[in-house]
Design a protein around this motif. Structure first.
Motif, PDB file in Angstrom:
ATOM      1  N   SER A 140     -66.130 -28.540 -56.338  1.00 42.36           N
ATOM      2  CA  SER A 140     -67.009 -29.222 -57.304  1.00 42.36           C
ATOM      3  C   SER A 140     -66.553 -29.063 -58.605  1.00 42.36           C
ATOM      4  CB  SER A 140     -68.404 -28.227 -57.124  1.00 42.36           C
ATOM      5  OG  SER A 140     -68.824 -28.225 -55.967  1.00 42.36           O
ATOM      6  N   ILE A 159     -75.530 -32.646 -64.170  1.00 41.90           N
ATOM      7  CA  ILE A 159     -76.563 -32.671 -63.351  1.00 41.90           C
ATOM      8  C   ILE A 159     -76.425 -33.488 -62.442  1.00 41.90           C
ATOM      9  CG2 ILE A 159     -79.043 -32.470 -63.168  1.00 41.90           C
ATOM     10  CD1 ILE A 159     -79.070 -30.969 -65.793  1.00 41.90           C
ATOM     11  N   LEU A 160     -76.176 -35.050 -62.869  1.00 46.14           N
ATOM     12  CA  LEU A 160     -76.138 -36.248 -61.871  1.00 46.14           C
ATOM     13  C   LEU A 160     -75.013 -35.983 -60.828  1.00 46.14           C
ATOM     14  CD1 LEU A 160     -77.465 -38.827 -61.122  1.00 46.14           C
ATOM     15  CD2 LEU A 160     -75.967 -39.838 -62.894  1.00 46.14           C
ATOM     16  N   SER A 208     -73.660 -33.345 -60.199  1.00 38.50           N
ATOM     17  CA  SER A 208     -73.813 -32.177 -59.058  1.00 38.50           C
ATOM     18  C   SER A 208     -74.732 -32.347 -57.868  1.00 38.50           C
ATOM     19  CB  SER A 208     -74.250 -31.023 -59.728  1.00 38.50           C
ATOM     20  OG  SER A 208     -75.582 -31.118 -60.396  1.00 38.50           O
ATOM     21  N   SER A 209     -75.528 -33.235 -58.246  1.00 42.01           N
ATOM     22  CA  SER A 209     -76.646 -33.654 -57.096  1.00 42.01           C
ATOM     23  C   SER A 209     -76.402 -35.009 -56.423  1.00 42.01           C
ATOM     24  CB  SER A 209     -78.098 -33.722 -57.994  1.00 42.01           C
ATOM     25  OG  SER A 209     -78.352 -34.529 -59.062  1.00 42.01           O
ATOM     26  N   SER A 239     -75.450 -33.675 -52.922  1.00 39.36           N
ATOM     27  CA  SER A 239     -76.036 -32.508 -52.574  1.00 39.36           C
ATOM     28  C   SER A 239     -77.547 -32.891 -52.383  1.00 39.36           C
ATOM     29  CB  SER A 239     -75.840 -31.461 -53.595  1.00 39.36           C
ATOM     30  OG  SER A 239     -76.329 -31.630 -54.748  1.00 39.36           O
ATOM     31  N   ALA A 240     -77.939 -33.680 -53.331  1.00 45.08           N
ATOM     32  CA  ALA A 240     -79.467 -34.025 -52.906  1.00 45.08           C
ATOM     33  C   ALA A 240     -79.691 -34.644 -51.719  1.00 45.08           C
ATOM     34  CB  ALA A 240     -80.099 -34.958 -54.189  1.00 45.08           C
ATOM     35  N   PHE A 276     -79.234 -32.195 -48.852  1.00 42.63           N
ATOM     36  CA  PHE A 276     -80.486 -31.424 -48.717  1.00 42.63           C
ATOM     37  C   PHE A 276     -81.582 -31.831 -47.937  1.00 42.63           C
ATOM     38  CE2 PHE A 276     -84.435 -29.471 -50.080  1.00 42.63           C
ATOM     39  CZ  PHE A 276     -84.282 -28.321 -49.587  1.00 42.63           C
ATOM     40  N   TRP A 292     -73.999 -22.715 -53.198  1.00 37.68           N
ATOM     41  CA  TRP A 292     -73.927 -23.922 -54.047  1.00 37.68           C
ATOM     42  C   TRP A 292     -74.230 -23.355 -55.455  1.00 37.68           C
ATOM     43  CZ3 TRP A 292     -77.832 -26.443 -56.948  1.00 37.68           C
ATOM     44  CH2 TRP A 292     -77.662 -27.789 -57.240  1.00 37.68           C
ATOM     45  N   PHE A 319     -72.426 -25.148 -58.126  1.00 36.14           N
ATOM     46  CA  PHE A 319     -72.860 -25.651 -59.425  1.00 36.14           C
ATOM     47  C   PHE A 319     -72.281 -24.950 -60.869  1.00 36.14           C
ATOM     48  CE2 PHE A 319     -76.026 -25.688 -62.729  1.00 36.14           C
ATOM     49  CZ  PHE A 319     -76.397 -26.980 -62.813  1.00 36.14           C
ATOM     50  N   THR A 357     -69.155 -26.973 -61.103  1.00 38.75           N
ATOM     51  CA  THR A 357     -69.360 -28.249 -61.700  1.00 38.75           C
ATOM     52  C   THR A 357     -69.469 -28.259 -63.128  1.00 38.75           C
ATOM     53  OG1 THR A 357     -70.537 -28.811 -59.422  1.00 38.75           O
ATOM     54  CG2 THR A 357     -70.645 -30.492 -61.332  1.00 38.75           C
TER      55      THR A 357
END
Length: 611
Positions: free
Chosen positions: A358, A382-383, A385-386, A389-390, A393, A424, A429, A432
């Motif tokens: 990450s 944030i973008l 990392s997600s 993963s978003a 999930f 995570w 995170f 990251t």
């Protein structure tokens, strides 16, 4: 929903969840040779059952009306085994090292009419079981089904009540094991349990069956270090990988010709362009504007920063992360860290490496975002990392909910979910964020060889073959065609029961994929710039990144024409994770494509004589 699934749903995880005390060990390697002496107990674990054509639709073995101990003791499992749907439990089979057993009684069961119907439903859906002996998987069918005749039609369903275990050993180690039902007659399961069968008691709406087993030991000359070869050559599941080498050589020749064609053409064209553009001292720049190849006249716009800079950098960062992760897994596989006896080892490796890499996504994303004058670097982290993963999930939540509702062992226990979430939150995170901070502080200037003017140049109308959709079709199809043959084998491994062991070939195909993606991206970028269109930033990502769309379309083709998968559970998992696979390929190839195009553009504009 099938009757076995309904039965499992009624029982749910609560009925035996208290017995499932899995110690989730986050490790990758646990495959040392276990030494046995003659007479030592060799534990046989029962694992799971499920429809033959739906490999990911699996249920606990003890959800069927079979012989089971009064108190079920589960084996401690690694994280990868739990993710793979394993739920190993001790059985009633007593197997001792190098001691043969002839038709020993396992137990006697009195089955109710409902239980007989459950068994019949399972057999008609071709349920097979998986046992584990000394880390060796053992497969066999629950029963026997025969369809014959048209008029009259004959439909016979039988239950295997006797199993012959054939075990091979070398010295103090178990090399191989399988189960057979040769010369064994199945117990008929007639409609309504009404008909009496020889040796089986029937009465009062019940059916009494006696389960027996035999054990035979055979000496083998194969050393323990090579026992994976024995399992790989075993043919319980059909073999479909025989033409591997020929297919790969065919793809390799095609790719070499393609790359040679692209490189030769581009070098000849660029040579002519350089010879023509670098005669500025003999002519004026106005003359250059009249040329057919106008990539020089947009030198004041070609490095104009694109819209949605934060999203672009997040794509590049996550793509670099998956590039690192894929390379690491292939190298680990080449080093022999994964084999067919280490259940779920590759799953554990993927989880650990995803968390550890990450930092790569944070570093690459925030570093490049800072170079192109991005200001909201916190939002960019944030973008990044997600971005994957978003979707992961959301997809996992839907798939896991369906598995849980149907009682499948693929539904993750709460402890595993908390462990993954903790990995995570506590590792992925933070790494990251750390990578993003380091990338922001170490980021230098963008290093553009040309200045960018304030007023953007008007882009002339482009022919249809230079539109984004056409470039995506070309840029996605060519890399896909280079891996299409190997993709079948990968699908047969992931969504079937093949054991993939030719990781050297996989490394070659992976290198071919990246090479083709880079070359095609460079070629398409040159054609775009030659039309005086400087909007190459997102175009370079989308052109080769569209390979993910072709991979998803292929997954639909594989589901319909190359497999016999069906049902809500299997279909949801297949298409959900196929979408995620397509996203991974799009991010990874999009990142490779962008950096290749950027390096190419810097090279050609640095080679020109600018005013």
């Amino acid at each position: 929903m099938s009757e076995p699934c309904k039965e499992i749903n009624r029982k749910s995880w609560k009925s035996y969840g208290s017995d499932l005390h899995c110690v989730l060990i986050l490790c990758l390697f646990s495959g040392w040779a276990a030494g046995y002496k003659q007479g030592d107990n060799v534990t046989l674990y029962v694992n799971k059952v499920g429809p033959y054509h739906n490999p990911q639709e699996t249920y606990h073995y003890y959800t069927l009306p079979v012989c089971r101990p009064e108190k079920v003791h589960h084996k401690s499992l690694s994280l990868g085994e739990v993710l793979d749907g394993d739920r190993m439990a001790e059985s009633l089979y007593h197997i001792r090292f190098r001691e043969n057993v002839e038709k020993k009684t396992l137990c006697q069961l009195t089955l109710s009419e409902k239980q007989v119907d459950q068994l019949r439903e399972a057999i008609e859906e071709l349920y097979y079981f998986e046992f584990v002996l000394a880390e060796i998987p053992i497969w066999g069918f629950v029963g026997y089904i025969e369809e014959s005749g048209f008029l009259p039609h004959s439909h016979k369903v039988g239950l295997w009540t006797h199993l012959d275990f054939n075990i091979e050993y070398n010295g103090e180690s178990v090399i191989f094991a399988n189960v057979s039902v040769k010369d064994v007659k199945p117990v008929p399961l007639e409609e309504g349990t009404g008909a009496a069968v020889g040796g089986v008691g029937v009465g009062g709406g019940t059916l009494t069956v006696t389960h027996t087993y035999s054990v035979h030991w055979y000496e083998s000359s194969l050393p323990y270090s090579r026992r994976a070869e024995r399992l790989r050559d075993y043919s319980f599941f059909p073999k479909t990988l025989e033409i591997h080498w020929l297919s790969i050589i065919n793809s390799l020749v095609l790719v070499v010709l393609l790359l040679g064609f692209v490189i030769i053409i581009l070098m000849r064209v660029l040579k002519n362009d350089f010879a023509r553009y670098n005669v500025e001292e003999d002519g004026s720049c106005d003359d250059l504007d009249q040329g057919d190849n106008g990539w020089k006249i947009i030198h004041t716009d070609v490095f104009r920063f694109p819209p949605f800079k934060s999203l672009l950098c997040a794509v590049l960062g996550v793509g670099a992360q998956f590039l690192t992760l894929a390379t690491a897994i292939i190298i680990m596989a080449l080093l022999g860290m994964f084999n067919v006896h280490r259940h779920g080892a590759i799953n554990s490796a993927a989880i650990v490496l995803y968390a550890l890499t990450s930092c790569v996504s944070g570093y690459v994303s925030c570093s490049f975002y800072t170079q192109i004058n991005g200001q909201r670097w916190v939002w960019n982290i944030i973008l990044a990392s997600s971005l994957f993963s978003a979707p992961l999930f959301i997809t996992w939540s839907v798939v896991n909910s369906i598995h849980w509702w149907c009682g499948s062992t693929q539904a993750l226990p709460a402890t595993t979910v908390l462990l993954l979430l903790g990995a995570w939150v506590l590792v992925g995170f933070p790494l990251t964020v750390i990578g993003g901070i380091v990338g922001k502080n170490r980021a230098g200037s963008f290093q553009a060889p040309c200045r960018t003017r304030n007023i953007p140049r008007q882009i002339p109308p482009q022919p249809w073959y230079k539109h984004t959709v056409v470039h995506m079709a070309i840029g996605g199809f060519l890399p896909f065609s280079a891996i299409s043959v190997e993709l079948y084998y990968i699908f047969a491994t992931v969504w079937g029961r093949e054991h993939y062991t030719l990781y050297g070939i996989l490394l070659c195909v992976f290198a071919i994929l990246l090479s083709v993606g880079a070359c095609i991206s460079v070629a398409l970028t040159y054609f775009l710039l030659s039309g005086e269109d400087y909007r190459w930033w997102w175009r370079s990502v989308l052109s080769t990144g569209s390979t993910g769309l072709f991979i998803f379309v292929y997954s639909v083709f594989y589901y319909r024409n190359r497999s016999s998968m069906s049902g809500l559970v299997q279909s949801t998992e297949f298409f959900g994770y196929s979408l995620l696979t397509a996203l991974v390929f799009s991010l990874m190839l999009g990142s490779v494509s962008f950096w290749s195009s950027l390096a190419f553009i810097r090279y050609i504009y640095r080679s020109l004589k600018m005013d």
